[in-house]
Each structure stands twice: as structure tokens, then as C-alpha cells.
Design an enzyme around this catalytic site. Structure first.
Site, PDB file in Angstrom:
ATOM      1  CD  GLU A 171      61.937  55.152  48.760  1.00  0.00           C
ATOM      2  OE1 GLU A 171      61.846  54.935  47.537  1.00  0.00           O
ATOM      3  OE2 GLU A 171      61.140  54.673  49.591  1.00  0.00           O
ATOM      4  CD  GLU A 283      57.921  57.525  51.146  1.00  0.00           C
ATOM      5  OE1 GLU A 283      57.618  56.503  50.482  1.00  0.00           O
ATOM      6  OE2 GLU A 283      58.586  58.461  50.681  1.00  0.00           O
TER       7      GLU A 283
END
Ligand code: AHR
Ligand code: AHR
Length: 488
Positions: A171, A283
Site C-alpha cells: 500500500e 488483502e
């Protein structure tokens, strides 16, 4: 009444069992007090909680991602090897804790071996250097007589670990990430890293860090890295107190998959690549209640329906989704919760369990014709993703797989209706063989064992088909797995 027409001769793709993957992060009680609990009477001599291992083994986790998540962007792997008493404690900048480093690379690999899962390591592209990343790959995968490989041997591990999957950061688009970058900066840095990592291990499978699948970050990263990586990763969290928002929001994954797939195909075509990178959902989960304090989300059964929909979407899109990692496995937004005395399954455990143990090698088309529902147009949860434009959605969501001889069929069904739904499966070619085994799971509304974990009730039965037709009643708000033989 819902009719589901299953077309054995319309394969959607080969199912990669890696869609039944997991993720463990150094966060709250996921590792320490979750999978690893030194000194607990429930742990083995390595510190692995045996009750947790048992529940995880039942999920047949194919691949396990570690060590983060946000945590990895300030994780220095060399702190986590060698004699435990010499390992330094460090600040965890992602979640505000102190990292003892007692669980590190060697413990992670040991845990993966014990579980029968492939290791998937995410690299620190935040505060970490390329040199550290290269030494990590060498420590794990090199069989040569060099410093880092020799250190692994000295630590008791003669054979290389052969870690297949390496993530190029986590991220990095987000300001919450240590060392966040712009897409352009990320592409430039990941390009240098990818080339160098392949010099240490030409077999390493590299995963670029995507965002949600449909953002400008994804577009730029895919265009910049499609020729250098094997996979592009995306993340998605959904969830809402509102029932319909909760159980329909996972359809946002369909937007992510179709958009990212178009971007990947386009990059492969315009860049003349032999094969486009595939997608990794590294995720995903329902998560909206507990954003701090170790993310100890307590799930209710409607969240299990959402998880069933996520997994059905991965099966239907298995031609492009090569891996998915439920975030996370224990205590932090997880299907398993521990206390010092016990480990229990949350409702979201059950759709994963039935999916991972039941689905077969090839996804086939399952066309659902029945009552539908529109998603709420407005945003009802903390997440920005809306799915109103993607509907209407059938009340029953389905995914089907067959074995390679087309002699066995497995179907997963999520009945989102508050009523029992009469459902007929129709085999477009051939006939059903023998009784079908049906397992349905519903919520009980009761929370007893560990505080506020809703219990689930599972019922098993058999249904007799007639030729190519099979009727069953799906309980209100239920997840159902059906398996049967087929012929012709
Ligand atoms: O899984 C919890 C967190 O969600 C992860 O650390 C991060 O990658 C994401 O934002
Ligand atoms: O950590 C917050 C969010 O989690 C990120 O914005 C997103 O990538 C993920 O869904």
C-alpha cells in the site's frame, strides 16, 4: 424461486487453490498471542498455539502472506533471525506497538511448512533498502556458499527455503504507509528492485503493489511494471451495519477484477508481452467495526455471507485471480479468535472452510435466474466503494466447479434473502449422479463462547436429483455447499 443453470462445457478457468490463501501481520494479537504464544500450555515446543494450528489446518490455507501489511514498511528482517535473546525490540510505526522480533523469518517458514502453505513475503519498500531486500531473498532462497545463505545454515536451515512469492511493498500509495510514494516514484523504484531481485533469484515470482484495482495508481503501476512482474496485487475491505450494504458490497471486487484485467490486457497487448500478469487479491475481508486496538473485529453471520460472496467471485474469476489472501487469520480481522484458554471460529470461518475443502479444479458457468435486489445507492459504511451501479444482484449468489473428468460438481450458494429460497439446479448437459451432499450454515444470533462471537449452526443432508434437475431449499440468510456426481 431461483434457477441455476450449470454448463459443464463452459469452463471459466482453472481454479488456483491459492485463492484460499491467508495473511498474518505483526499487528495486535495476530502473531503474538495468536499463532505464536510462548509459554502457553496450549503451545508446542516452538511456541505455535496448537489449537490455532488445528483450526487453520482445517482451512487448508494454500499460501500465507507475511509480515505485513502496514507493519512491513518499517520492518527490518535481520532483527528477526538468530538467537531470540539477542534480537532487538523495535518501534512498530504502523500500529504503535513494540516489536520483540521473537517471531521472524525462520519461525514463519517453519509455520508455513507445518501448515502446508507456501510462504509469500512482502518486502519493506518503505524504510527498507534494496540491499536489505536482496539479502532477504538470498537468506531464504540461495543454495550457494555466500554470507546470507551461510547465515541461514548457521541458524539451522541447511536447505534453501525456496520462497516463491515476493511482494514489492505494501500500500505504498497511502499516507499511512511509512515511506509512501507517488505512482511514478513507485514504478521507478520497483523497476530497480525487480531487476535486482531476479539477479539473486531468477525464479522469484514478483507481485506489484496495486491499490483497489480501478484507480489511477493501478493504471500507472500496471503500465509501468507489467513487463517485469508476474502479478499485480489489489486490496479490498468492505462491511457495514446495514445488512444489504454488508452482503452486496463484496461485488466491488467484480469492478476491481474487470477494470484491472482490462488494464493488464491492454498493457500486455501494447507492450507486446507474451502473457499479462495475473491478479492477486492479497488483502480482502469484511472490516469496519474495529479500526484500532488490534483490529479485534467480532463478526456476525451476515459477514459470513459477505465472505461467501467474495470467495464465489474469486472462483468465477479464476482465469485472472491467481491468489487471494484473507486478511487476516487470527485475532486481527480474523476467522479465528483466541483467549489464553481457547481458540474459536468466528462466523466468517465457515464459508472459507467449505469453499477451501470442497471446490474442484475447473470453474464452470453457473447462470443464476431468480429474484434480485438493488444495492443501496448511497454510501452507508466507512468505505468509499459503492456498488449501486453494478446491480441488480441476484438474491442467491453461486459459483460452481468440476473435476477434470466432469464427473463431480461442487457448488457454493449464498442465500441473501431473509426467506427460504426454493432453488433448482439444472445441468445443461448430462445428468446428476446419486444423492447430492448438502451442507448449510446459518447464524444463531447467539454469542456465547468468546465475547460477542456469534455462533453458527451447520446442517448436513442429502438431496436426490431427477435426471438433470436438483431441487433444494436454501435456508434464510445461509451459506450452502453442495457436492454431487455427474455423468454424460
Ligand atoms: O489488514 C490490515 C491493514 O489493512 C494492513 O496492514 C494494510 O495493508 C491495510 O491497510
Ligand atoms: O488501510 C485503509 C485501507 O484499506 C486502504 O485505503 C485500502 O487499500 C484498504 O482497503
Amino acid at each position: 424461486m431461483t434457477t441455476i443453470t450449470i454448463s459443464p462445457h463452459r469452463p471459466l478457468g482453472k481454479l488456483d487453490r491459492r485463492i484460499y490463501g491467508g495473511f498474518i501481520e505483526h499487528l495486535g494479537r495476530c502473531i503474538y498471542g495468536g499463532i505464536y504464544d510462548e509459554g502457553s500450555g496450549l503451545s508446542d515446543e516452538r511456541g505455535f498455539r496448537e489449537d490455532v494450528l488445528k483450526l487453520l489446518k482445517e482451512l487448508r490455507i494454500a499460501v500465507l502472506r507475511w509480515p505485513g501489511g502496514n507493519f512491513v514498511s518499517n520492518y527490518h528482517w535481520q532483527d528477526g533471525i538468530g538467537p531470540k535473546e539477542l534480537r532487538p525490540a523495535r518501534l512498530d510505526l504502523a500500529w504503535g506497538g513494540v516489536e520483540s522480533n521473537r517471531f521472524g523469518t525462520d519461525e514463519f517458514i517453519d509455520y508455513c511448512r507445518e501448515l502446508g502453505a507456501e510462504p509469500y513475503i512482502c518486502l519493506n519498500m518503505g524504510s527498507g533498502s534494496l540491499e536489505e531486500a536482496l539479502s532477504w531473498v538470498e537468506y531464504c532462497n540461495s543454495g550457494r556458499g555466500t554470507y546470507w545463505a551461510d547465515l541461514r545454515r548457521k541458524n539451522g536451515h541447511v536447505e534453501p527455503y525456496g520462497v516463491p512469492w515476493w511482494g514489492l511493498g505494501n500500500e505504498l500509495y497511502g499516507p499511512w504507509q511509512v515511506g509512501a510514494l507517488s505512482a511514478e516514484e513507485y514504478v521507478a523504484k520497483a523497476t530497480r528492485w525487480a531487476r535486482a531481485i531476479r539477479m539473486v533469484d531468477p525464479e522469484a515470482k514478483l507481485v506489484s503493489c496495486g491499490e483497489l484495482g480501478w484507480t489511477d495508481w493501478d493504471r500507472k503501476v500496471i503500465d509501468g511494471l507489467a513487463g517485469l512482474v508476474d502479478f499485480h496485487s489489489v486490496h479490498l475491505y468492505t462491511g457495514s451495519e446495514d445488512y444489504w450494504d454488508d452482503v452486496l458490497a463484496p461485488h466491488a471486487a467484480e469492478r476491481a477484477i474487470s477494470t484491472a484485467t482490462a488494464l493488464l490486457r491492454r498493457a500486455a497487448y501494447t507492450q507486446g508481452l507474451a502473457r499479462a500478469p495475473r491478479l492477486v487479491y492479497d488483502e480482502w475481508n469484511v472490516w469496519f467495526r474495529q479500526m484500532t486496538d488490534g483490529l479485534e473485529e467480532r463478526y456476525v453471520f451476515q459477514d459470513a455471507l459477505a465472505v461467501g460472496v467474495y470467495l464465489n467471485i474469486f472462483v468465477r474469476n479464476c482465469a485472472w485471480v491467481s491468489m487471494a489472501n484473507m486478511a487476516q487469520m487470527v485475532n486481527a480481522i480474523a476467522p479465528i479468535v483466541t483467549s489464553p484458554a481457547t481458540a474459536v471460529a468466528q462466523p466468517i470461518y465457515y464459508p472459507f472452510l467449505l469453499h477451501a475443502n470442497g471446490h474442484l479444479s475447473t470453474a464452470v458457468d453457473a447462470f443464476v435466474d431468480g429474484p434480485t435486489v438493488e444495492a443501496p445507492q448511497e454510501r452507508l459504511s466507512r468505505w468509499e466503494h459503492r456498488v449501486g451501479d453494478l446491480g441488480p444482484f441476484s438474491l442467491v449468489d453461486a459459483a460452481a466447479t468440476m473435476d477434470k473428468n466432469r464427473s463431480q460438481l461442487a457448488v457454493t450458494l449464498v442465500n441473501r434473502s431473509e426467506n427460504e429460497e426454493r432453488t433448482e439446479l439444472i445441468l445443461q448437459r448430462g445428468s446428476f449422479e446419486g444423492p447430492a451432499k448438502v451442507t448449510s450454515v446459518t447464524g444463531t444470533g447467539r454469542a456465547s463462547r468468546i465475547e460477542a462471537v456469534e455462533e453458527a449452526r451447520s446442517s448436513e443432508g442429502e438431496v436426490m436429483p431427477t435426471g438433470s434437475r436438483l431441487k433444494m431449499d436454501l435456508p434464510p440468510r445461509s451459506f450452502t455447499f453442495m457436492a454431487t456426481g455427474t455423468k454424460g
